[in-house]
Design an enzyme around this catalytic site. Sequence first.
Site, PDB file in Angstrom:
ATOM      1  N   TYR A  53      56.869  40.540  75.196  1.00  0.00           N
ATOM      2  CA  TYR A  53      57.850  40.185  74.170  1.00  0.00           C
ATOM      3  C   TYR A  53      58.595  41.428  73.677  1.00  0.00           C
ATOM      4  CZ  TYR A  53      55.834  35.471  73.648  1.00  0.00           C
ATOM      5  OH  TYR A  53      55.411  34.183  73.856  1.00  0.00           O
ATOM      6  N   SER A 211      57.050  25.731  71.667  1.00  0.00           N
ATOM      7  CA  SER A 211      58.323  25.015  71.747  1.00  0.00           C
ATOM      8  C   SER A 211      58.197  23.562  71.287  1.00  0.00           C
ATOM      9  CB  SER A 211      58.891  25.058  73.171  1.00  0.00           C
ATOM     10  OG  SER A 211      60.267  24.734  73.172  1.00  0.00           O
ATOM     11  N   PRO A 212      57.636  23.321  70.091  1.00  0.00           N
ATOM     12  CA  PRO A 212      57.492  21.940  69.616  1.00  0.00           C
ATOM     13  C   PRO A 212      58.828  21.242  69.383  1.00  0.00           C
ATOM     14  CG  PRO A 212      57.029  23.490  67.844  1.00  0.00           C
ATOM     15  CD  PRO A 212      57.125  24.297  69.101  1.00  0.00           C
ATOM     16  N   GLY A 215      63.001  24.176  72.225  1.00  0.00           N
ATOM     17  CA  GLY A 215      64.042  25.184  72.131  1.00  0.00           C
ATOM     18  C   GLY A 215      65.144  24.865  71.145  1.00  0.00           C
ATOM     19  N   LEU A 217      66.239  21.639  70.671  1.00  0.00           N
ATOM     20  CA  LEU A 217      66.849  20.357  71.027  1.00  0.00           C
ATOM     21  C   LEU A 217      66.540  19.283  69.998  1.00  0.00           C
ATOM     22  CD1 LEU A 217      68.380  18.776  73.345  1.00  0.00           C
ATOM     23  CD2 LEU A 217      66.111  18.124  74.162  1.00  0.00           C
ATOM     24  N   LEU A 218      65.330  19.346  69.413  1.00  0.00           N
ATOM     25  CA  LEU A 218      64.886  18.317  68.471  1.00  0.00           C
ATOM     26  C   LEU A 218      65.085  18.732  67.014  1.00  0.00           C
ATOM     27  CD1 LEU A 218      61.575  17.507  70.376  1.00  0.00           C
ATOM     28  CD2 LEU A 218      63.606  16.049  70.282  1.00  0.00           C
ATOM     29  N   GLY A 220      68.010  18.789  65.402  1.00  0.00           N
ATOM     30  CA  GLY A 220      69.291  18.322  64.872  1.00  0.00           C
ATOM     31  C   GLY A 220      70.455  19.029  65.532  1.00  0.00           C
TER      32      GLY A 220
END
Length: 328
Positions: A53, A211-212, A215, A217-218, A220
């Site tokens: 990282y 990634s719950p 990325g 997408l969920l 909003g």
Amino acid sequence: MIHTQLGRTGLRVSRLALGTVNFGGRVEEPEAHDLLDHALDQGINLIDTANIYGWRVYKGHTEEVIGRWLAGQPARRDQVVVTTKVGDPMGEGPNDHGLSARNIVASCEASLRRLGTDWIDIYQMHHLDRTVGWDEVWQAMDLLVTQGKVRYVGSSNFAGWDIAAAQEAARARNSLGLVTEQCAYNLVTRHTELEVIPAARAYGLGLYAWSPLHGGLLSGVLGKMATHSAVKSAQGRALEALDTQHDTIAAYEKLCADHGLDPAVVGMAWTLSRPGVTGVVIGPRTRRHIDGGIEALTTTLPPALLTELDTLFPPLGKGGPAPDAWLT
């Protein structure tokens, strides 16, 4: 903050893990230290990083950022559970990657120097290395545990049969073996339910979902794009998935609005509610992102909403673990 026991161990961890993949390149060091302070103030005690990282600056940068934060107040080290990962390439040499005994031990020593600590609480294999046998992997991990440099060993991105193979090899050596698996899991990515979660539960592993929100997408994304406020959710895996799931995501955001809930809270609350899930890894860029994760922890989704989410994002086959998911 809700703390829970990590799998079959006696270690107690927060159900939210502070993921640090954005530290360096997306979140600069002063802001990263502020996020670490805020997370600790809110009771988040699990800090998740990896030796690779910070690659947007240079590999290892993020561990150094965390190390300087720990050094700022030495008492912090006893307040947090630090996990880092090994396996990804850290250099151009033929032995600078993978899970050879040489690289595991050398990478651990390098991570300890960057983190400025004497021990790593959970040392995770970032990916499986099919070129290395489990006897060699466990020989190296057992050495680090015996030396006091590693407390527990975990896996990341393993298949169910890899977890089983690792645990059986550890059992033959009278070793504790894996105590945690970290994997991608969310409403969009549900294949984990077939084999990985059942294997983790069978062997007593804690399971953290990375990634719950897929990325962003969920989170909003369509509403954010309409107001030009999308950042991470307008790139990477979120943008790729949006090409094929635009209508589904639009329906998801409307469903959340109908229930008066923030899409990001719903996405995380759903993952946190799943059987076998110990917690989620969030990758915040602002304090607000941390606070949203805390809100998700205390949000119980109504049964009607859970049913509608299963309709929008159906599980594989009949749902549940393999092989029942596909038996006729």
